[in-house]
Design a protein around this motif. Structure first.
Motif, PDB file in Angstrom:
ATOM      1  N   ILE A 219      -6.412  25.633  -0.157  1.00 37.23           N
ATOM      2  CA  ILE A 219      -6.706  26.766   0.725  1.00 37.23           C
ATOM      3  C   ILE A 219      -6.083  26.550   2.108  1.00 37.23           C
ATOM      4  O   ILE A 219      -5.532  27.489   2.710  1.00 37.23           O
ATOM      5  N   ARG A 220      -6.140  25.318   2.597  1.00 37.72           N
ATOM      6  CA  ARG A 220      -5.551  25.022   3.904  1.00 37.72           C
ATOM      7  C   ARG A 220      -4.035  25.227   3.892  1.00 37.72           C
ATOM      8  O   ARG A 220      -3.450  25.589   4.918  1.00 37.72           O
ATOM      9  N   LYS A 221      -3.394  24.990   2.748  1.00 41.14           N
ATOM     10  CA  LYS A 221      -1.940  25.131   2.650  1.00 41.14           C
ATOM     11  C   LYS A 221      -1.542  26.468   2.018  1.00 41.14           C
ATOM     12  O   LYS A 221      -0.450  26.608   1.463  1.00 41.14           O
ATOM     13  N   SER A 222      -2.419  27.447   2.112  1.00 46.23           N
ATOM     14  CA  SER A 222      -2.128  28.745   1.502  1.00 46.23           C
ATOM     15  C   SER A 222      -0.898  29.402   2.132  1.00 46.23           C
ATOM     16  O   SER A 222      -0.145  30.098   1.442  1.00 46.23           O
ATOM     17  N   TYR A 223      -0.668  29.149   3.421  1.00 44.87           N
ATOM     18  CA  TYR A 223       0.505  29.749   4.073  1.00 44.87           C
ATOM     19  C   TYR A 223       1.797  29.183   3.487  1.00 44.87           C
ATOM     20  O   TYR A 223       2.837  29.870   3.472  1.00 44.87           O
ATOM     21  N   ILE A 224       1.758  27.938   3.005  1.00 43.71           N
ATOM     22  CA  ILE A 224       2.932  27.348   2.362  1.00 43.71           C
ATOM     23  C   ILE A 224       3.261  28.102   1.079  1.00 43.71           C
ATOM     24  O   ILE A 224       4.434  28.382   0.778  1.00 43.71           O
ATOM     25  N   LEU A 225       2.230  28.450   0.315  1.00 43.34           N
ATOM     26  CA  LEU A 225       2.444  29.223  -0.904  1.00 43.34           C
ATOM     27  C   LEU A 225       3.062  30.578  -0.590  1.00 43.34           C
ATOM     28  O   LEU A 225       3.922  31.071  -1.337  1.00 43.34           O
ATOM     29  N   ASP A 226       2.656  31.188   0.529  1.00 45.28           N
ATOM     30  CA  ASP A 226       3.266  32.462   0.937  1.00 45.28           C
ATOM     31  C   ASP A 226       4.749  32.279   1.258  1.00 45.28           C
ATOM     32  O   ASP A 226       5.591  33.076   0.831  1.00 45.28           O
ATOM     33  N   LEU A 227       5.071  31.214   1.995  1.00 48.32           N
ATOM     34  CA  LEU A 227       6.461  30.980   2.383  1.00 48.32           C
ATOM     35  C   LEU A 227       7.335  30.629   1.187  1.00 48.32           C
ATOM     36  O   LEU A 227       8.520  30.989   1.152  1.00 48.32           O
ATOM     37  N   LEU A 228       6.781  29.943   0.188  1.00 50.65           N
ATOM     38  CA  LEU A 228       7.560  29.587  -0.993  1.00 50.65           C
ATOM     39  C   LEU A 228       7.997  30.817  -1.781  1.00 50.65           C
ATOM     40  O   LEU A 228       8.993  30.769  -2.510  1.00 50.65           O
ATOM     41  N   LEU A 230       9.354  33.320  -0.606  1.00 50.96           N
ATOM     42  CA  LEU A 230      10.605  33.796  -0.017  1.00 50.96           C
ATOM     43  C   LEU A 230      11.815  33.077  -0.596  1.00 50.96           C
ATOM     44  O   LEU A 230      12.954  33.480  -0.334  1.00 50.96           O
ATOM     45  N   GLY A 231      11.580  32.011  -1.371  1.00 46.86           N
ATOM     46  CA  GLY A 231      12.675  31.176  -1.874  1.00 46.86           C
ATOM     47  C   GLY A 231      12.733  29.867  -1.094  1.00 46.86           C
ATOM     48  O   GLY A 231      12.340  29.813   0.082  1.00 46.86           O
ATOM     49  N   GLU A 232      13.211  28.833  -1.757  1.00 48.55           N
ATOM     50  CA  GLU A 232      13.216  27.514  -1.118  1.00 48.55           C
ATOM     51  C   GLU A 232      14.100  27.461   0.109  1.00 48.55           C
ATOM     52  O   GLU A 232      13.741  26.846   1.114  1.00 48.55           O
ATOM     53  N   GLU A 233      15.259  28.082   0.042  1.00 45.72           N
ATOM     54  CA  GLU A 233      16.169  28.036   1.191  1.00 45.72           C
ATOM     55  C   GLU A 233      15.558  28.734   2.401  1.00 45.72           C
ATOM     56  O   GLU A 233      15.650  28.247   3.533  1.00 45.72           O
ATOM     57  N   SER A 234      14.936  29.872   2.171  1.00 45.15           N
ATOM     58  CA  SER A 234      14.299  30.591   3.276  1.00 45.15           C
ATOM     59  C   SER A 234      13.138  29.790   3.844  1.00 45.15           C
ATOM     60  O   SER A 234      12.937  29.737   5.069  1.00 45.15           O
ATOM     61  N   ALA A 235      12.358  29.165   2.958  1.00 44.58           N
ATOM     62  CA  ALA A 235      11.232  28.351   3.421  1.00 44.58           C
ATOM     63  C   ALA A 235      11.715  27.159   4.234  1.00 44.58           C
ATOM     64  O   ALA A 235      11.127  26.810   5.267  1.00 44.58           O
ATOM     65  N   LYS A 236      12.798  26.528   3.790  1.00 45.47           N
ATOM     66  CA  LYS A 236      13.361  25.411   4.556  1.00 45.47           C
ATOM     67  C   LYS A 236      13.843  25.890   5.918  1.00 45.47           C
ATOM     68  O   LYS A 236      13.691  25.191   6.926  1.00 45.47           O
ATOM     69  N   GLY A 237      14.436  27.085   5.962  1.00 52.05           N
ATOM     70  CA  GLY A 237      14.901  27.641   7.234  1.00 52.05           C
ATOM     71  C   GLY A 237      13.770  27.893   8.209  1.00 52.05           C
ATOM     72  O   GLY A 237      13.985  27.921   9.428  1.00 52.05           O
ATOM     73  N   LEU A 238      12.548  28.056   7.694  1.00 49.55           N
ATOM     74  CA  LEU A 238      11.373  28.260   8.542  1.00 49.55           C
ATOM     75  C   LEU A 238      10.673  26.949   8.881  1.00 49.55           C
ATOM     76  O   LEU A 238       9.583  26.954   9.455  1.00 49.55           O
ATOM     77  N   GLY A 239      11.309  25.835   8.517  1.00 50.56           N
ATOM     78  CA  GLY A 239      10.776  24.525   8.903  1.00 50.56           C
ATOM     79  C   GLY A 239       9.826  23.899   7.907  1.00 50.56           C
ATOM     80  O   GLY A 239       9.121  22.941   8.250  1.00 50.56           O
ATOM     81  N   VAL A 240       9.770  24.411   6.676  1.00 50.33           N
ATOM     82  CA  VAL A 240       8.868  23.863   5.658  1.00 50.33           C
ATOM     83  C   VAL A 240       9.578  22.758   4.890  1.00 50.33           C
ATOM     84  O   VAL A 240      10.707  22.950   4.408  1.00 50.33           O
ATOM     85  N   SER A 241       8.935  21.615   4.773  1.00 50.05           N
ATOM     86  CA  SER A 241       9.439  20.530   3.926  1.00 50.05           C
ATOM     87  C   SER A 241       9.037  20.861   2.490  1.00 50.05           C
ATOM     88  O   SER A 241       7.980  20.446   2.003  1.00 50.05           O
ATOM     89  N   THR A 242       9.890  21.628   1.815  1.00 46.57           N
ATOM     90  CA  THR A 242       9.501  22.249   0.555  1.00 46.57           C
ATOM     91  C   THR A 242       9.131  21.230  -0.522  1.00 46.57           C
ATOM     92  O   THR A 242       8.134  21.411  -1.231  1.00 46.57           O
ATOM     93  N   GLU A 243       9.918  20.174  -0.681  1.00 48.37           N
ATOM     94  CA  GLU A 243       9.629  19.200  -1.732  1.00 48.37           C
ATOM     95  C   GLU A 243       8.301  18.495  -1.488  1.00 48.37           C
ATOM     96  O   GLU A 243       7.496  18.324  -2.407  1.00 48.37           O
TER      97      GLU A 243
END
Length: 340
Positions: A219-228, A230-243
């Motif tokens: 639940i705390r990382k729910s925003y990460i699920l939202d960003l994912l 958008l696609g991994e490249e877009s999520a990385k562009g927003l500063g998310v360490s996707t892996e």
């Protein structure tokens, strides 16, 4: 947008909780031995307790209802997380092979120990769910190893490896179960189809810490699920360490599913149905959808268990069969909708 409004979210959540409480009330008061509301309240509040009522409430019905609620909540949340990680609306915790791994471990336990470990205490009671938990996590580690490619976790490869592992472990379970004595074979068959008929307070104690610790992480990382989404490249562009984030979310989901199936058996479709229903009610944002997924999962398992134990009484159906009757048509509907 109305679907994403806070007012709609709280209304849906409160209505879900209200329906869950009604389902709990019906399950507590109805069955082979019917009880009135006053009898249930007096038993729970310890007002002039009656031994027969204590036996029905505290040894049979209440543990079963609590296990159903916990399993439903856990599978609903884990299903939403797995769909978010894989970006596949048809993904389900069972597809990852975790259920099959837990089932294979349970069958091995039944085959070699005949479903029990002699002695008293918690070890003899928790031996079977412990084997299931170890089997689920062990299978997850194996699938994780094969799904890792070029330094990253491939979501599509994860699902394919999970399906292959589930098929192989299912075949192993079938082979061993055919060599069992009739009594153990019957027990294994009931577990495969998903059942909480033998729920007890020790099972609740064994799974509750996992849910209390791991569900808040998702639940705390729910925003990460939202960003994912958008696609991994877009999520990385927003500063998310996707892996890193996918690994945390996946391992957390696997821990929840393993804890649930270790006490309930192979209950399917909850992790598939709950996220779709929740997102239709409150929108696609996971910080609102996840709690609703949990309450819908609770409702599905509690109601299905009540139907399983009463409709065909004195014969009792496994709860997994009832959920499958509901889930298979909905799965076909989602499949055709996705193709369109």
């Amino acid at each position: 947008m109305l679907k994403n409004s806070a007012g709609r979210y709280w209304t849906v959540l409160l209505v879900n909780f209200g329906i869950v409480l009604i389902a709990v009330y019906v399950s507590l008061t109805n069955g082979v031995f019917d009880m009135t509301v006053m009898e249930v309240l007096k038993t729970l509040l310890r007002i002039h307790p009656v031994p027969e009522h204590d036996l029905v409430i505290f040894d049979f019905r209440l543990p079963r209802i609590i296990v159903a609620a916990l399993v439903g909540f856990g599978l609903g949340v884990a299903g939403a997380a797995i769909q978010g990680i894989s970006r596949n609306g048809l993904a389900d915790p069972g597809i990852l092979g975790i259920n099959a791994g837990a089932g294979a471990a349970i069958v091995i336990f039944m085959f070699f120990f005949e479903g029990r470990i002699t002695g008293s205490g918690w070890l003899s009671i928790l031996a079977m769910p412990l084997f299931g938990w170890i089997g689920g996590l062990g299978t997850a580690v194996l699938i994780y190893f094969f799904a890792w490619r070029d330094g990253r976790l491939d979501p599509q490869r994860l699902i394919l490896v999970g399906i292959a592992a589930g098929s192989g472990l299912g075949a192993l379970s079938l082979y061993l179960s055919l060599k069992m004595n009739p009594q153990d074979f019957e027990m294994a068959t009931v577990w495969f189809t998903g059942s909480i008929w033998n729920a007890n307070w020790q099972y609740i104690t064994s799974m509750l810490p996992w849910l209390v610790i791991l569900i808040p992480i998702i639940i705390r990382k729910s925003y990460i699920l939202d960003l994912l989404q958008l696609g991994e490249e877009s999520a990385k562009g927003l500063g998310v360490s996707t892996e890193k984030e996918k690994n945390i979310l996946l391992l957390t989901s696997i821990g929840i599913v393993s804890a649930c199936v270790s006490v309930s058996g192979n209950i399917g479709f909850v992790g598939l149905l709950a996220p779709h229903i929740a997102k239709r009610l409150v929108g696609i944002h996971h910080y609102r959808a996840l709690p609703v997924c949990g309450t819908i999962g609770m409702l599905l398992v509690i109601v299905s268990d009540f139907i399983a134990k009463t409709v065909f009484s004195p014969v009792e159906l496994p709860v997994g069969v009832v959920i499958s009757i509901i889930g298979i048509p909905y799965f076909v509907y989602l499949l055709f909708k996705t193709r369109v």
